[in-house]
Design a protein around this motif. Structure first.
Motif, PDB file in Angstrom:
ATOM      1  N   PHE A 160       3.919  10.188   0.054  1.00 17.90           N
ATOM      2  CA  PHE A 160       4.908  10.768   0.954  1.00 17.90           C
ATOM      3  C   PHE A 160       4.618  12.243   1.180  1.00 17.90           C
ATOM      4  O   PHE A 160       4.047  12.916   0.325  1.00 17.90           O
ATOM      5  N   ALA A 161       5.109  12.746   2.311  1.00 22.08           N
ATOM      6  CA  ALA A 161       5.129  14.189   2.529  1.00 22.08           C
ATOM      7  C   ALA A 161       6.190  14.774   1.589  1.00 22.08           C
ATOM      8  O   ALA A 161       7.186  14.120   1.291  1.00 22.08           O
ATOM      9  N   LEU A 162       5.980  15.976   1.125  1.00 20.41           N
ATOM     10  CA  LEU A 162       6.906  16.629   0.200  1.00 20.41           C
ATOM     11  C   LEU A 162       8.129  17.188   0.930  1.00 20.41           C
ATOM     12  O   LEU A 162       8.948  17.863   0.340  1.00 20.41           O
ATOM     13  N   SER A 163       8.290  16.871   2.203  1.00 19.15           N
ATOM     14  CA  SER A 163       9.417  17.411   2.961  1.00 19.15           C
ATOM     15  C   SER A 163      10.316  16.303   3.492  1.00 19.15           C
ATOM     16  O   SER A 163       9.867  15.203   3.807  1.00 19.15           O
ATOM     17  N   LEU A 218      11.630   8.558   4.115  1.00 19.55           N
ATOM     18  CA  LEU A 218      10.586   9.563   3.939  1.00 19.55           C
ATOM     19  C   LEU A 218       9.339   9.128   4.698  1.00 19.55           C
ATOM     20  O   LEU A 218       9.020   7.933   4.760  1.00 19.55           O
ATOM     21  N   ASP A 219       8.631  10.074   5.284  1.00 23.02           N
ATOM     22  CA  ASP A 219       7.400   9.757   5.995  1.00 23.02           C
ATOM     23  C   ASP A 219       6.316   9.381   4.993  1.00 23.02           C
ATOM     24  O   ASP A 219       6.153  10.046   3.968  1.00 23.02           O
ATOM     25  N   ARG A 220       5.600   8.300   5.284  1.00 22.63           N
ATOM     26  CA  ARG A 220       4.525   7.815   4.410  1.00 22.63           C
ATOM     27  C   ARG A 220       3.163   8.142   5.021  1.00 22.63           C
ATOM     28  O   ARG A 220       2.941   7.921   6.207  1.00 22.63           O
ATOM     29  N   PHE A 221       2.270   8.625   4.172  1.00 16.86           N
ATOM     30  CA  PHE A 221       0.883   8.810   4.587  1.00 16.86           C
ATOM     31  C   PHE A 221       0.154   7.475   4.510  1.00 16.86           C
ATOM     32  O   PHE A 221       0.485   6.614   3.685  1.00 16.86           O
TER      33      PHE A 221
END
Length: 166
Positions: A86-89, A130-133
């Motif tokens: 995930f992005a940390l934001s 949360l956005d996933r990479f």
């Protein structure tokens, strides 16, 4: 006085291996009866990736854990036989998210949006998970594509597939 398998220094104490296991089993059953999770909190571990600016490679976490690479702003989570990055934001206003171990969740530091370890949004002002990479497994490593991520509201199938099944 010397303690044997049949003796306890204090009444009701479980000093034998069998007693310890019985007590532990009773505790798990009691927690389940009360609706409390029987799993321990995921440990929070620092990590750092290696590789090019657009991809970072991390060791595959050995057990369930939350691993944070502050420099790359990546959260790598191993949870219930899956690995996510995930992005940390927070997707709401890009404030940092933190791991709240006692509650077994992520939380936005600005508006208190809350997320499960797999990134699912559970409460707060955020309107998506949360956005996933994008991730892939290479042997005993996880490769995170830092230039390719998925937003659950815009690409639900891509978001769902952005995981490594163990």
């Amino acid at each position: 006085m010397h303690n044997t398998d049949d003796e306890n220094e204090c009444p009701g104490a479980a000093t034998t291996r069998r007693g310890f296991l019985q007590a532990g089993g009773c505790l798990v059953l009691a927690m389940a009866a009360l609706g409390l999770p029987a799993t321990a909190a995921l440990p929070l571990l620092p990590t750092s990736g290696s590789g090019a600016a657009n991809e970072h490679q991390y060791p595959l976490p050995e057990g369930d854990s939350v691993n944070i690479d502050r420099q790359a702003q990546v959260i790598l989570v191993r949870f219930q036989n899956s690995v996510f990055a995930f992005a940390l934001s927070c997707p709401h206003e890009n404030a940092a998210v933190k791991w709240v171990a006692k509650d077994h969740r992520f939380q936005c530091t600005k508006h208190d949006s809350q997320y499960q370890p797999n990134g699912l949004h559970t409460s707060g002002r955020a309107t998506r998970n949360l956005d996933r990479f994008a991730v892939r497994r290479e042997g005993s490593s996880v490769v995170v594509d830092l230039q390719h991520w998925f937003q659950s509201d815009k690409d639900p199938s891509g978001w769902a597939a952005a995981a490594i099944q163990l």
